[in-house]
Scaffold this active site. Structure first.
Site, PDB file in Angstrom:
ATOM      1  N   ASP A  35      30.169   6.819   3.090  1.00  0.00           N
ATOM      2  CA  ASP A  35      29.467   6.946   4.381  1.00  0.00           C
ATOM      3  C   ASP A  35      29.329   5.575   5.015  1.00  0.00           C
ATOM      4  OD1 ASP A  35      27.372   7.679   6.404  1.00  0.00           O
ATOM      5  OD2 ASP A  35      27.371   9.537   5.258  1.00  0.00           O
ATOM      6  N   GLY A 104      46.118  11.988   3.733  1.00  0.00           N
ATOM      7  CA  GLY A 104      47.046  11.115   3.005  1.00  0.00           C
ATOM      8  C   GLY A 104      46.616  10.979   1.556  1.00  0.00           C
ATOM      9  N   TYR A 147      34.141  15.150  20.756  1.00  0.00           N
ATOM     10  CA  TYR A 147      33.824  15.867  19.516  1.00  0.00           C
ATOM     11  C   TYR A 147      34.709  17.109  19.387  1.00  0.00           C
ATOM     12  CZ  TYR A 147      30.806  18.237  16.044  1.00  0.00           C
ATOM     13  OH  TYR A 147      30.295  18.860  14.933  1.00  0.00           O
TER      14      TYR A 147
HETATM   15  P1  NAD Z   1      25.094  14.056  10.028  1.00  0.00           P
HETATM   16  O1  NAD Z   1      25.197  13.192  11.238  1.00  0.00           O
HETATM   17  O2  NAD Z   1      23.798  14.124   9.323  1.00  0.00           O
HETATM   18  O3  NAD Z   1      26.191  13.648   8.963  1.00  0.00           O
HETATM   19  C1  NAD Z   1      27.396  13.003   9.287  1.00  0.00           C
HETATM   20  C2  NAD Z   1      27.582  11.842   8.329  1.00  0.00           C
HETATM   21  O4  NAD Z   1      28.834  11.195   8.610  1.00  0.00           O
HETATM   22  C3  NAD Z   1      26.490  10.768   8.484  1.00  0.00           C
HETATM   23  O5  NAD Z   1      25.999  10.397   7.227  1.00  0.00           O
HETATM   24  C4  NAD Z   1      27.231   9.617   9.168  1.00  0.00           C
HETATM   25  O6  NAD Z   1      26.665   8.368   8.878  1.00  0.00           O
HETATM   26  C5  NAD Z   1      28.627   9.795   8.620  1.00  0.00           C
HETATM   27  N1  NAD Z   1      29.664   9.179   9.456  1.00  0.00           N
HETATM   28  C6  NAD Z   1      29.815   9.269  10.802  1.00  0.00           C
HETATM   29  N2  NAD Z   1      30.879   8.577  11.195  1.00  0.00           N
HETATM   30  C7  NAD Z   1      31.440   8.051  10.065  1.00  0.00           C
HETATM   31  C8  NAD Z   1      32.563   7.204   9.819  1.00  0.00           C
HETATM   32  N3  NAD Z   1      33.357   6.788  10.821  1.00  0.00           N
HETATM   33  N4  NAD Z   1      32.817   6.847   8.536  1.00  0.00           N
HETATM   34  C9  NAD Z   1      32.031   7.247   7.516  1.00  0.00           C
HETATM   35  N5  NAD Z   1      30.940   8.029   7.699  1.00  0.00           N
HETATM   36  C10 NAD Z   1      30.661   8.424   8.962  1.00  0.00           C
HETATM   37  O7  NAD Z   1      25.557  15.512  10.483  1.00  0.00           O
HETATM   38  P2  NAD Z   1      25.670  16.880   9.664  1.00  0.00           P
HETATM   39  O8  NAD Z   1      24.941  17.894  10.444  1.00  0.00           O
HETATM   40  O9  NAD Z   1      25.356  16.672   8.238  1.00  0.00           O
HETATM   41  O10 NAD Z   1      27.219  17.190   9.824  1.00  0.00           O
HETATM   42  C11 NAD Z   1      28.150  17.016   8.764  1.00  0.00           C
HETATM   43  C12 NAD Z   1      29.514  17.551   9.201  1.00  0.00           C
HETATM   44  O11 NAD Z   1      29.411  18.944   9.507  1.00  0.00           O
HETATM   45  C13 NAD Z   1      30.068  16.863  10.443  1.00  0.00           C
HETATM   46  O12 NAD Z   1      31.459  16.695  10.290  1.00  0.00           O
HETATM   47  C14 NAD Z   1      29.806  17.870  11.541  1.00  0.00           C
HETATM   48  O13 NAD Z   1      30.733  17.778  12.592  1.00  0.00           O
HETATM   49  C15 NAD Z   1      29.919  19.189  10.801  1.00  0.00           C
HETATM   50  N6  NAD Z   1      29.129  20.249  11.470  1.00  0.00           N
HETATM   51  C16 NAD Z   1      27.769  20.279  11.375  1.00  0.00           C
HETATM   52  C17 NAD Z   1      27.065  21.261  12.058  1.00  0.00           C
HETATM   53  C18 NAD Z   1      25.567  21.354  11.986  1.00  0.00           C
HETATM   54  O14 NAD Z   1      24.990  22.198  12.687  1.00  0.00           O
HETATM   55  N7  NAD Z   1      24.877  20.597  11.175  1.00  0.00           N
HETATM   56  C19 NAD Z   1      27.740  22.192  12.851  1.00  0.00           C
HETATM   57  C20 NAD Z   1      29.132  22.093  12.942  1.00  0.00           C
HETATM   58  C21 NAD Z   1      29.837  21.128  12.234  1.00  0.00           C
END
Ligand code: NAD
Ligand code: UDP
Length: 324
Positions: A35, A104, A147
């Site tokens: 992360d 990859g 997004y």
């Molecule tokens: P979140 O923001 O809590 O978690 C995302 C994590 O990714 C964070 O810890 C952030 O620091 C990390 N991150 C972001 N950019 C990064 C990068 N470039 N390199 C490394 N780490 C990076 O959000 P979440 O709700 O836990 O979502 C997790 C995943 O599930 C995401 O991919 C999101 O698109 C997907 N998602 C979530 C929901 C929801 O309702 N929670 C709905 C649809 C999709």
């Protein structure tokens, strides 16, 4: 007993990622959490650091990383509108370059790789509820496109690596999920309303509040993700994961006011551009192939989430962007 695996969770310190890491550790697997902490903080996984089968790497998924793993869950991506619109170009890079990097790695290691896609690939849906066969209606030049289109391109990359290189892929399309450990300042509707209600502040309804969402409790969602990874290789997805119970935003606000006993008033603010008017998953595929459906009703999940918000010290959370 199932064999123990080395598992990479990108975005593993986030709301969903940290719970996924916990579940995988409890099953005995070796878990690597990767992360960059853009929308999370180390405190989400601090309780896991002492576990011998847990490893934490601060790294950006847009950059290559060399690891040897059996499975990859690719969750790294800001998920709340205020977070992903803060640096839209970075958001798109995270989805696309992140996908290329994990794919990859999966090809090299012959690992299985699961992509956390989203209901946002359906955009402003004309078909309701949304089945996986619906191709969606995304505005490619709007503020949510970084997004939505990033996640769509990631799905394309997953399918092409699968077809061209026989990478073992899984795609899940996640619908709005909530629960403890959401970032309290992420600007999402559940976290905003609970925080506002507990502080007796105005509850901000965007638009007239008649738009709908279907809210899934995080434990249900994580169970669906785990089942998808364990499904036969033929089930590449995409498979919708979400709770089909649909509510208007006004209904959500009233329920949170009631459950918190808040004195908050509703205030109306303009609806953000391209905010979908309706969203509800068709989960027939998940029911049929994963034997999965959500168990936690909204009221029960909200009570648990409210309890967590009451218990945390908001001063320990740094708003990652000014957009909350
Ligand atoms: P979140 O923001 O809590 O978690 C995302 C994590 O990714 C964070 O810890 C952030 O620091 C990390 N991150 C972001 N950019 C990064 C990068 N470039 N390199 C490394 N780490 C990076 O959000 P979440 O709700 O836990 O979502 C997790 C995943 O599930 C995401 O991919 C999101 O698109 C997907 N998602 C979530 C929901 C929801 O309702 N929670 C709905 C649809 C999709
Ligand atoms: N919303 C709202 N008030 C808020 C935050 C969000 O009315 O303080 C609305 C938002 O306009 C959208 C819905 O709640 O219609 C869900 O927003 P969220 O950001 O949680 O997720 P989305 O499903 O839009 O990605």
């Amino acid at each position: 007993m199932a064999s123990l695996k080395r598992i990479l969770v990108t975005g593993g310190a986030g709301f969903l990622g940290s719970h996924l890491c916990e579940r995988l550790l409890d099953q005995g697997h070796d878990v690597i959490c990767l992360d960059n902490f853009f929308t999370s903080q180390k405190s989400n996984v601090a309780h896991l650091l002492a576990r011998p089968n847990f490893e934490l790497i601060r790294h950006d998924v847009t950059l290559p990383v060399w690891l040897e793993v059996d499975e990859i869950y690719n969750l790294a991506c800001p998920a709340a509108p205020g977070h992903y619109q803060y640096n839209p170009i970075k958001t798109l890079k995270t989805s696309v370059m992140g996908a290329i990097n994990v794919l990859g790695m999966a090809r090299r290691c012959r690992a299985k790789v699961l992509q956390a896609s989203t209901s946002e690939v359906y955009g402003e849906p004309i078909v309701h509820p949304q089945p996986e066969s619906y191709r969606g209606s995304v505005n490619p030049i709007g503020p949510r496109a970084c997004y939505d289109e990033g996640k769509r391109a990631a799905e394309t990359l997953f399918m092409d690596y699968h077809r061209s290189n026989r990478v073992r892929i899984r795609i899940v399309r996640i619908f709005n999920t909530y629960g403890p450990r959401m970032h309290p300042f992420d600007g999402r509707v559940v976290s905003n309303f609970i925080r506002q209600a507990l502080q007796h502040q105005d509850i901000t309804i965007f638009g007239d509040g008649s738009q709908t969402r279907s809210f899934c409790y995080r434990d249900d969602l994580i169970e669906g993700i785990l089942r998808m990874m364990d499904a036969p290789d033929e089930l590449t997805g995409p498979v919708n994961l979400g709770n089909p119970s649909e509510f208007t935003i006004l209904e959500l606000a009233r329920q949170i006011i009631e459950l918190t006993g808040s004195r908050s008033k509703l205030v109306y603010q303009p609806l953000p551009a391209d905010d979908p008017t309706q969203r509800q998953p068709n989960i027939e595929l998940a029911r049929k192939h994963l034997g999965w459906e959500p168990k936690v009703p909204l009221r029960e999940g909200l009570v648990k989430t409210i309890d967590w918000f009451r218990a945390v010290d908001l001063n320990h959370y740094r708003p990652p962007t000014p957009n909350y």
